[in-house]
Design a protein around this motif. Sequence first.
Motif, short mmCIF file in Angstrom:
data_model
loop_
_atom_site.label_atom_id
_atom_site.label_comp_id
_atom_site.label_asym_id
_atom_site.label_seq_id
_atom_site.Cartn_x
_atom_site.Cartn_y
_atom_site.Cartn_z
N UNK A 238 -14.35 -27.56 -9.78
CA UNK A 238 -12.93 -27.63 -9.45
C UNK A 238 -12.33 -26.23 -9.35
N UNK A 239 -12.74 -25.35 -10.25
CA UNK A 239 -12.29 -23.96 -10.17
C UNK A 239 -12.76 -23.31 -8.86
N UNK A 240 -14.00 -23.58 -8.47
CA UNK A 240 -14.54 -22.97 -7.26
C UNK A 240 -13.70 -23.33 -6.04
N UNK A 241 -13.33 -24.61 -5.93
CA UNK A 241 -12.52 -25.04 -4.78
C UNK A 241 -11.11 -24.49 -4.88
N UNK A 242 -10.50 -24.60 -6.06
CA UNK A 242 -9.13 -24.13 -6.24
C UNK A 242 -9.02 -22.63 -6.00
N UNK A 243 -10.03 -21.87 -6.46
CA UNK A 243 -10.03 -20.42 -6.26
C UNK A 243 -10.14 -20.06 -4.78
N UNK A 244 -10.96 -20.80 -4.04
CA UNK A 244 -11.21 -20.46 -2.64
C UNK A 244 -10.08 -20.95 -1.72
N UNK A 245 -9.56 -22.15 -1.98
CA UNK A 245 -8.62 -22.78 -1.06
C UNK A 245 -7.18 -22.72 -1.57
N UNK A 246 -7.01 -22.80 -2.88
CA UNK A 246 -5.67 -22.82 -3.46
C UNK A 246 -5.24 -24.19 -3.94
N UNK A 247 -5.94 -25.22 -3.50
CA UNK A 247 -5.69 -26.59 -3.97
C UNK A 247 -6.94 -27.41 -3.72
N UNK A 248 -6.98 -28.65 -4.24
CA UNK A 248 -8.18 -29.48 -4.18
C UNK A 248 -7.87 -30.72 -3.35
N UNK A 249 -8.43 -30.79 -2.17
CA UNK A 249 -8.18 -31.92 -1.28
C UNK A 249 -9.06 -33.10 -1.65
N UNK A 250 -8.74 -34.27 -1.09
CA UNK A 250 -9.54 -35.46 -1.33
C UNK A 250 -10.96 -35.26 -0.81
N UNK A 251 -11.09 -34.62 0.35
CA UNK A 251 -12.42 -34.38 0.89
C UNK A 251 -13.25 -33.46 0.02
N UNK A 252 -12.62 -32.40 -0.51
CA UNK A 252 -13.33 -31.47 -1.39
C UNK A 252 -13.73 -32.17 -2.69
N UNK A 253 -12.84 -32.99 -3.22
CA UNK A 253 -13.14 -33.70 -4.46
C UNK A 253 -14.29 -34.69 -4.25
N UNK A 254 -14.27 -35.41 -3.15
CA UNK A 254 -15.35 -36.35 -2.85
C UNK A 254 -16.69 -35.63 -2.70
N UNK A 255 -16.66 -34.48 -2.03
CA UNK A 255 -17.91 -33.74 -1.83
C UNK A 255 -18.46 -33.24 -3.17
N UNK A 256 -17.59 -32.72 -4.01
CA UNK A 256 -18.02 -32.27 -5.33
C UNK A 256 -18.57 -33.44 -6.14
N UNK A 257 -17.94 -34.61 -6.03
CA UNK A 257 -18.40 -35.79 -6.77
C UNK A 257 -19.76 -36.26 -6.27
N UNK A 258 -19.99 -36.19 -4.97
CA UNK A 258 -21.32 -36.54 -4.43
C UNK A 258 -22.38 -35.60 -5.00
N UNK A 259 -22.05 -34.32 -5.03
CA UNK A 259 -23.02 -33.35 -5.52
C UNK A 259 -23.38 -33.58 -7.00
N UNK A 260 -22.41 -34.06 -7.76
CA UNK A 260 -22.61 -34.22 -9.21
C UNK A 260 -22.81 -35.67 -9.64
N UNK A 261 -22.74 -36.60 -8.71
CA UNK A 261 -22.81 -38.03 -9.00
C UNK A 261 -21.79 -38.42 -10.06
N UNK A 262 -20.55 -38.03 -9.80
CA UNK A 262 -19.43 -38.34 -10.68
C UNK A 262 -18.48 -39.27 -9.94
N UNK A 263 -18.01 -40.35 -10.54
CA UNK A 263 -17.04 -41.23 -9.87
C UNK A 263 -15.79 -40.45 -9.48
N UNK A 264 -15.35 -40.55 -8.22
CA UNK A 264 -14.16 -39.80 -7.79
C UNK A 264 -12.92 -40.11 -8.62
N UNK A 265 -12.78 -41.34 -9.08
CA UNK A 265 -11.61 -41.68 -9.89
C UNK A 265 -11.59 -40.85 -11.18
N UNK A 266 -12.77 -40.67 -11.79
CA UNK A 266 -12.84 -39.86 -13.01
C UNK A 266 -12.56 -38.40 -12.70
N UNK A 267 -13.11 -37.91 -11.60
CA UNK A 267 -12.89 -36.51 -11.23
C UNK A 267 -11.42 -36.25 -10.92
#
Length: 607
Positions: free
Chosen positions: A59-88
């Motif tokens: 989450x820091x990596x995305x926020x640092x690079x973009x300035x905010x965390x979009x739904x697409x970025x969150x979904x991609x991070x969740x796929x990479x980590x196998x984390x439910x998007x709702x929890x993330x």
Amino acid sequence: MDLHFGDSKPTDEERAAVDALLGPPESSWEGADRSDADLRWARGGREARERRDLLLPGLHAVNDRIGWISEGALDYLCRRLTVPPAEAYGVATFYAMFSVKPRPATVLHVCTDLACAAAGASELCAGVEARLGLGSGVSVERSPCLGLCERAPAALAVKAGDPVRTAVSAPATVESAVLAGSAPDSAPEEPPAAMAVPQAGDSSLVLLSRVGVVDPASLDDYRAHGGYTALRQAFAIGPAGVIREVTDAGLVGRGGAAFPTGRKWQATASQPDHPHYLVCNADESEPGTFKDRVVMEGDPYSLVEAMTIAGYAVGAHKGYLYLRGEYPRALQRLEHAIGQARARGLLGDDVLGQGYAFDIEIRRGAGAYICGEETALFNSIEGYRGEPRSKPPFPVEKGLFGKPTAENNVETLVNVLPVLTMGAPAYAAIGTGKSTGPKLFCVSGSVDRPGIYELPFGATLGELLELAGVRERLRAVLLGGAAGGFVRPDELDIPLTFEGTREAGTTLGSGVVLAFDDTVPLPRLLLRIAEFFRDESCGQCVPCRVGTVRQEEALHRIAERTGAEAAGDIALLREVGRAMRDASICGLGQTAWNAVESAIDRLGAYE
């Protein structure tokens, strides 16, 4: 685990930010562009669970690079980590420094907490907001304490990009804060850490003896001034010897709880379950607290050495340093110090050639006061919302990742160095019989020389304020920060010890001393404290979640009433305060009423 993703896709920049942390994706499920795509399965089980702790860094990596965390970025991070998007999503929205809504790449955080409020933060915010309106490309956010209280009022600019850029303006004017926000690269450099230590260079200092004397970037300079003498002594006497010295020295935790450090280390070391972990709590978010920041900026190698000793004593081979997200210079100094120590054989597989393996990983917080509570901090590192856990089991039995864990704050750990270099008897001779050693105090507010002061336990509040140059017309002193209590100007003979403040009906806490003269409106100050606790409550337990809101509501009403009209709300405050103190899960709810209660009872705030 059934994972449900949306249709949003990450941008190339968002993918690059995540991949820079996690490496390229290995399967189509994780987002790899492969012709043999099969999205019906994913790597899971134990391997997936072991990657969950990378959620916060992601989450820091995305926020640092973009300035905010979009739904697409969150979904991609969740796929990479196998984390439910709702929890993330629940994790991303837990932290004040993240945003899941579009915002400009540059965010200017302007502190509105106690020391800054007394120094004119309201006028600063109004001026900055007027200058940086819509279309400026800068989002101005009113922020809780930034840990720059000695230079109040303060502002911190964060400009997203690769790399992320930061600028600090403190003490801030409208012009300097606007410059930091609009052109972070052009903002003046921060003053050296030694400027926050009015006693710098004093030969009697123990914990702060190197601040302003050594180059914080130079390992050789640190070693030339006694660095790594304590670690060599630790290896000479062995883990049990280190714990014995710390116990005999009477060292207790400096974060406010005052739990005996030697007992905590012994309990961790004796656990048969492995691995053991060491966690340094550098998330000092209490309004008015900035001592750990000054140590990390001015003497970073001392913390690296102290963590190595603590890890050796408790049988840990991995240490986590959980650092406030609002401390960019401390982050840079510590990353450099850890890298240098690793390159010189002072961290890694064979520390000092002694056959002991130990390394340190920094984990950044993201603006959540509750993560200063040790179990909330563990949850944060593990990739969950930073909510406290019920105890027992205690961290020494089941802490980080469910393993035995010793957790200490920065000041507690750096005290271990003089314990070993001067010996337990000499260390215990400093201070009083029940509160031994030196103590760091954060003095700010209505004083001429705000900063960090080192005094032996037992010095009085009056002696400390005299050193800091307390101003005339002193109205009140807040001890222990927002979770502490007020004392009157006629109570300055209170001894600054854990037992002395307790007998006086207040608390020493982590060492916050905020002085206020009669120009500071006390009701407005109390309302700001209530707002702080309402914002920072994690919401997990009802007494705190509801009680902090009711406390703020009552204080708003009292501000508009007088005499008998306010009596009913004061009675309600007492009832709510007792419920929070008795039934809240953690110290946040248990102490949220302290300052307001002391202002009513000791200062007659609403008479």
